[in-house]
Design an enzyme around this catalytic site. Structure first.
Site, PDB file in Angstrom:
ATOM      1  N   ARG A  50       0.835  -1.216   0.000  1.00  0.00           N
ATOM      2  CA  ARG A  50       0.000   0.000   0.000  1.00  0.00           C
ATOM      3  C   ARG A  50       0.865   1.261   0.000  1.00  0.00           C
ATOM      4  O   ARG A  50       0.556   2.235  -0.686  1.00  0.00           O
ATOM      5  CB  ARG A  50      -0.945  -0.013   1.214  1.00  0.00           C
ATOM      6  CG  ARG A  50      -1.928   1.151   1.202  1.00  0.00           C
ATOM      7  CD  ARG A  50      -2.978   1.036   2.276  1.00  0.00           C
ATOM      8  NE  ARG A  50      -2.419   1.158   3.614  1.00  0.00           N
ATOM      9  CZ  ARG A  50      -3.107   0.960   4.732  1.00  0.00           C
ATOM     10  NH1 ARG A  50      -4.391   0.608   4.668  1.00  0.00           N
ATOM     11  NH2 ARG A  50      -2.539   1.088   5.910  1.00  0.00           N
ATOM     12  N   LYS A 149      -2.666   6.884   1.174  1.00  0.00           N
ATOM     13  CA  LYS A 149      -2.417   7.177   2.593  1.00  0.00           C
ATOM     14  C   LYS A 149      -1.352   8.274   2.651  1.00  0.00           C
ATOM     15  O   LYS A 149      -0.165   8.011   2.818  1.00  0.00           O
ATOM     16  CB  LYS A 149      -1.988   5.902   3.318  1.00  0.00           C
ATOM     17  CG  LYS A 149      -2.183   5.977   4.817  1.00  0.00           C
ATOM     18  CD  LYS A 149      -2.213   4.611   5.438  1.00  0.00           C
ATOM     19  CE  LYS A 149      -2.012   4.631   6.935  1.00  0.00           C
ATOM     20  NZ  LYS A 149      -3.040   5.342   7.689  1.00  0.00           N
ATOM     21  N   GLU A 182     -16.053   6.282   6.119  1.00  0.00           N
ATOM     22  CA  GLU A 182     -15.261   5.617   7.161  1.00  0.00           C
ATOM     23  C   GLU A 182     -15.158   6.569   8.341  1.00  0.00           C
ATOM     24  O   GLU A 182     -15.858   7.585   8.376  1.00  0.00           O
ATOM     25  CB  GLU A 182     -13.875   5.256   6.617  1.00  0.00           C
ATOM     26  CG  GLU A 182     -13.092   6.452   6.086  1.00  0.00           C
ATOM     27  CD  GLU A 182     -11.727   6.092   5.513  1.00  0.00           C
ATOM     28  OE1 GLU A 182     -11.169   5.048   5.877  1.00  0.00           O
ATOM     29  OE2 GLU A 182     -11.220   6.883   4.697  1.00  0.00           O
TER      30      GLU A 182
END
Ligand code: PXG
Length: 288
Positions: A50, A149, A182
């Site tokens: 990721r 991220k 989220e």
């Protein structure tokens, strides 16, 4: 404490970056938060995959192979004698000039912190969390893809401030068109009619490593996991709600905006997922 900084392990006080680093000036960088359970670095491969995906998405070249990054993480963890803890791995665009131009940043900055972590006290895991719905929206995917991220967490921080001001601990973030995305640092799940539901990441959520793990555990808990677009009414009406994340692990939600969820206590399915997840953390990762 020893911190990894650009190839060297340095003392905490010496672990400093330039004020011209674009990570600091513009939030121009990416990061990962990784757990260590009893000398097992949980899903390190998935976290590094990721991290490198996020870096590609912002056109940031990480000047180190994934294999060397594994070594750097292990080296840092070992240097700090950690059995259980947390790794924060950060890559910034590096020192440059004032001005956005990333070409001025000649070399990415890499640092790795390995430390202890306790996000919530134990009693929160037993009793569950009170949370709210934030007014601050999750990033619009076409302006900054929430799957990246990145070091830009400002709207998540604003949502967290809303939670704190309302006397709660977390906040649900909606998309610009009112779908549930989220929370500020966790994915969200709802148990509904025997199914385990979570919003698709394409709606505007991070592809959580814990989220993936939990969905794969559904079988063991006797449930079917499924991605579904959810609105707040689906969440208010759920039998159980819980959050997942590296820092929070799995934590039950018992009230949202002052409304009781289910029985108002951590539900049986949530407790089963917590149990199965704990088992998983004993075996799934890189042993060092
Ligand atoms: N959504 C967001 C916005 C996150 O930042 C998650 C979901 C959960 O993803 P994982 O892969 O962890 O299951 C995150 C994770 C920190 C910290 O130090 C933040 C996260 C994870 C670990 C530490 O604030 N965010």
């Amino acid at each position: 404490m020893k911190v990894y900084l650009d190839g060297k392990l340095v003392e905490r006080e010496k672990a400093v970056v330039s004020v011209f680093d674009h990570g600091l000036l513009y939030g121009d960088g990416v990061f990962e938060g990784i757990r260590i359970y009893n000398k097992l670095i949980f899903r390190l491969k998935e976290h590094l995959d990721r991290l490198y995906r996020s870096a590609i998405a912002i056109e940031l070249k990480i000047p180190m192979t994934k294999a060397d990054m594994v070594k750097a993480v292990v080296r840092t963890v070992k240097a700090n004698n950690l059995r259980d803890g947390y790794v924060r791995l950060v890559i910034t665009r590096g020192p440059g000039d004032l001005g956005l131009d990333p070409r001025r940043c000649k070399k990415a900055t890499i640092f790795i912190i390995a430390d202890k972590i306790a996000l919530y006290p134990d009693e929160f895991y037993q009793k569950g969390l009170a949370i709210i719905t934030a007014r601050t929206r999750r990033n619009y995917p076409r302006s900054l893809d929430p799957r990246i991220k990145s070091l830009n967490y400002l709207n998540n921080i604003l949502a967290k401030i809303e939670a704190i001001k309302s006397g709660t601990d977390e906040a649900i973030m909606l998309t610009c068109d009112d779908h549930v995305a989220e929370c500020t640092g966790d994915n969200i799940f709802a148990v509904h009619g025997g199914e385990l539901l979570t919003p698709p990441v394409s709606v505007g959520a991070l592809e959580g490593i814990t989220r993936e793990a939990v969905m794969a555990l559904a079988d063991k808990v006797g449930m079917k996991a499924r991605e579904k677009m959810l609105k707040m009414d689906d969440i208010y009406g759920a039998e159980e709600v819980f959050l997942t994340g590296t820092a929070a692990e799995i934590i039950s939600v018992i009230t949202i905006d002052g409304r009781k969820i289910g029985t108002g206590k951590p539900g049986v399915k949530t407790l089963s997922f917590m149990k199965e997840f704990k088992k998983l953390t004993k075996s799934d990762g890189l042993r060092y």
